[in-house]
Design an enzyme around this catalytic site. Sequence first.
Site, PDB file in Angstrom:
ATOM      1  CE  LYS A 316      -4.938  -4.299   1.148  1.00  0.00           C
ATOM      2  NZ  LYS A 316      -5.732  -4.033  -0.037  1.00  0.00           N
ATOM      3  NE  ARG A 351      -0.692  -4.177  -4.669  1.00  0.00           N
ATOM      4  CZ  ARG A 351      -0.297  -3.734  -3.480  1.00  0.00           C
ATOM      5  NH1 ARG A 351      -0.827  -4.208  -2.374  1.00  0.00           N
ATOM      6  NH2 ARG A 351       0.639  -2.816  -3.398  1.00  0.00           N
TER       7      ARG A 351
END
Length: 371
Positions: A316, A351
Amino acid sequence: MDEIKRSVLRSPADVRGFADFEGPLYYAPTGFIDHADDPNTLPLAGSRRGFSALEIIRRREGGGAESMILPLLALEGWVQNSGRVDEINAVLDRLMAKRPDYAGLDMASCHVMGIINVTPDSFSDGGDYNTTEQSVARATAMIEQGASIIDVGGESTRPGADTVSEDEEINRVVPVIRELASKGHVVSIDTRHAGVMEAAIEAGAAIINDVTGLEGDERSMEVAAASGKPVMLMHMQGEPGTMQADPKYDCAVLDIYDYLLDRIESCERAGISRDRICIDPGIGFGKTLSHNLELLSRLAIFHGVGCPILLGTSRKSFIGKIDPKADPKQRLGGSIASAVNGWRHGVQMIRVHDVPETVQAISVASSTSIV
Ligand code: 9MG
């Protein structure tokens, strides 16, 4: 000003100040030591992970919050002075209790969820047949590498990504889910659209993963309730296209905690029992770098709602803000560091794009853990 400032405790009067406070308090486990190695700790959500202190947090007028850290050994005296005996006992019970199995998975362990984006740009040679085949092949490899869940999505929620119609999303995900589910794999459907949830469940999806916390489509709550399937409720401020423009909170960690508790209560009213719910603070979804870092440093607070926690940090942009040279594919180091941090905080599911590396990192962290 929206962060949590840790108080410097200079005298017993400072500690008493928190005990006299009459507003709501929040409790974040900290001082992580493997519970199996140290009986002075308490177990985090029934796992081997233990905590040896509680950070006690109160909101400040005008925004932000302040906290003090109390070792468990000093907690009893403080609790008596604060008159919050029942409250703290209930909080400790929720923090410590083993969660029921979720989608058939044992929640005393930390599971890796592999990400499969069935979008044309995820595969170099495009084409529907190839995309399905390649998604299934990639997911099968992830299972062999140790993933317990495969998260299949057909719409990107990255800021600025193209939107797709519900029919197109269904066409992308359903063949992949059908194939994986027919082989007995646990598949979650990553969608914010009720029609896609229905089609995915019919194809065999075992979990609904909704980045809008079942608020993005007016039928989602009803579809999720009727499905009988477990749900993942993620926090997002705003909409994917604009969420990073200027996110604002009174105190990100506490606001998101309250939001998730509120969503759990809405689910329960709609007929989704707590043992079917997993929560997720939504790293990167309507959050600045400092909001993300505050959340990552206090993840264990979310055990207080009594549900399993899912963490998504893989590749991210907060990693790219810390290391601006790293484009998404060069963020493996940051992804692993943040996954291990999640494991330390006792999160039950992580995840990720990079399954074998994450599985190995968590195995090594578990084998060497004292702190
Ligand atoms: C779909 N998706 C992208 N990032 C995610 C995250 O952090 N959590 C969940 N639940 N879903 C995500």
